[in-house]
Design an enzyme around this catalytic site. Structure first.
Site, PDB file in Angstrom:
ATOM      1  N   ASP A   9       0.860  -1.192   0.000  1.00  0.00           N
ATOM      2  CA  ASP A   9       0.000   0.000   0.000  1.00  0.00           C
ATOM      3  C   ASP A   9       0.896   1.241   0.000  1.00  0.00           C
ATOM      4  OD1 ASP A   9      -3.161   0.441   1.656  1.00  0.00           O
ATOM      5  OD2 ASP A   9      -2.013   1.910   0.510  1.00  0.00           O
ATOM      6  N   ASP A 106      -3.045   2.497  -5.926  1.00  0.00           N
ATOM      7  CA  ASP A 106      -1.987   2.515  -4.911  1.00  0.00           C
ATOM      8  C   ASP A 106      -1.930   1.269  -4.044  1.00  0.00           C
ATOM      9  OD1 ASP A 106      -4.347   2.945  -3.598  1.00  0.00           O
ATOM     10  OD2 ASP A 106      -3.588   4.526  -2.304  1.00  0.00           O
ATOM     11  N   GLU A 107      -2.491   0.154  -4.487  1.00  0.00           N
ATOM     12  CA  GLU A 107      -2.352  -1.053  -3.669  1.00  0.00           C
ATOM     13  C   GLU A 107      -2.379  -2.309  -4.506  1.00  0.00           C
ATOM     14  OE1 GLU A 107      -5.708  -2.063  -1.069  1.00  0.00           O
ATOM     15  OE2 GLU A 107      -6.703  -0.266  -1.790  1.00  0.00           O
TER      16      GLU A 107
END
Length: 343
Positions: A9, A106-107
């Site tokens: 993350d 973003d992960e």
DNA sequence: TCTGGGGTCCTAGGACCC
DNA sequence: TCTGGGGTCCTAGGACCC
């Protein structure tokens, strides 16, 4: 060798991308959202850690953010920049050769067979940092749910391992709302049943929870609270189920002719997105949010799957015709749905 | 001064069919 | 004349996530 699930993350991703291209912002409260004007309608996409100290967080109205942190630097959201940065991050992550499932900008989940998952986590962080100068946190678990909660506990820039052995000692006394899938509404309903903590939900009567939340979500909630769930990480390419565009107007629209115009404009954008997917749409749904923030949707199934602007525009107008309430309009949206299945 | 935009999945109710 | 019980499909809405 043990099989681990890692959840990677990125830290304050959107704010971090902005700080990278404006190094003078490092260490300052930075708030990204809307068109960057905190006097206008819009909410915060991401706040830097410095801004979070003032109680500014994602989803907060920009105006409220400006009141809480008047000295913050306010920036407009720049989707293209975040998409490009995200692509670099995910490319770097895949270079390490693990099975990788990207979840959003973003992960990502990573599956690793190893006896030293912390070493793998550090290697991932270092590789992403070398390639993009962005910091990430990595959660390690026996399954996705454990890994996901672990990455939240790893922030910022850390590594955290959460297993069935440590689950309850780490999270047992925390409110059920820390679990992904338990939002404000669910938390309130649970409280109504006398269930407040993760441990209480884990030990709750399955039949009672199923009766309240349904046969799928009920048992899933209890399993999640026990830290149990899927450990699958899929390398399958992501196929979107839908593509949509929506706009909140700075001033409500009252003239229905203008509403039709705006729906056609959104439909044209959606048609372009559909064409880029190279798969035809089967259904077009129009969303209307009226001035008092009441939202409703109506759809129109296409006579046959289509990608062209004319068919999508017509279908959007047909869907719009199903609305009878002509009060002022705050938001309009148009969504194209693709056929599900393997083709 | 309220409350973005882009998504996913599940549920409930009505239609329809046998 | 007062009409059961399934199953499936479609639609709208709800809840959640980043």
């Amino acid at each position: 060798m043990t099989r681990w699930v890692l959840h990677v993350d990125l830290d304050q991703f959107i704010a971090a991308v902005e700080i990278l291209r404006r190094p003078e912002l490092r260490g300052l409260p930075v708030v990204v959202g809307g068109d960057g004007d905190p006097a206008k309608r819009g909410v915060v996409a991401t706040a830097s850690y410095e801004a979070r100290e003032y109680g500014v967080h994602s989803g907060l109205p920009m105006r409220t953010a400006a009141r809480r942190c008047p000295d913050a630097v306010f920036l407009p959201a720049d989707r293209a920049a975040y998409e490009a940065a995200s692509a670099e991050v995910m490319t770097a992550l895949r270079e390490l050769g693990y099975v990788t499932e990207v979840l959003g900008w973003d992960e990502a989940f990573v599956a690793a067979e190893t006896d030293d998952p912390e070493a793998v986590a550090r290697r991932i962080q270092q590789h992403i940092r070398n390639a993009t100068r962005l910091a990430s946190s990595v959660g390690i678990g026996e399954n996705r749910i454990q890994a996901k909660l672990a990455s939240a506990l790893a922030k910022p820039a850390g590594v955290f391992r959460l297993t069935s052995g440590s689950w309850f000692s780490v999270l047992g006394e925390r409110p059920a709302g820390v679990l992904p899938g338990v939002g404000a509404k669910t938390e309130r309903k649970l409280a109504g049943m006398g269930i407040r903590t993760v441990t209480e939900l884990a030990g709750a009567d399955l039949a009672a929870v199923a009766a309240r939340f349904g046969p799928t979500i009920g048992p899933w909630l209890v399993q999640t609270a026990r830290g149990l769930g899927s450990a699958e990480v899929s390398a399958e390419p992501y196929l979107p189920r839908s593509r949509s565009r929506e706009t909140t107007f700075q001033r409500n629209i009252e003239d229905w002719a203008q509403v039709r115009e705006q729906v056609l404009r959104l439909a044209a954008q959606v048609a372009q997105d559909v064409q880029a997917e190279q798969r035809p749409a089967v259904r077009i749904v129009v969303k209307v949010r009226h001035a008092p923030f009441r939202t409703s949707t109506h759809g129109h199934t296409l006579a046959e799957p289509a990608s062209d602007g004319a068919a999508i525009g017509e279908a959007a107008l047909a869907a719009l015709d199903k609305f009878t309430d002509r009060r002022p309009v705050r938001l309009l949206g148009v969504r194209a749905e693709f056929a599900d299945g393997e083709d």
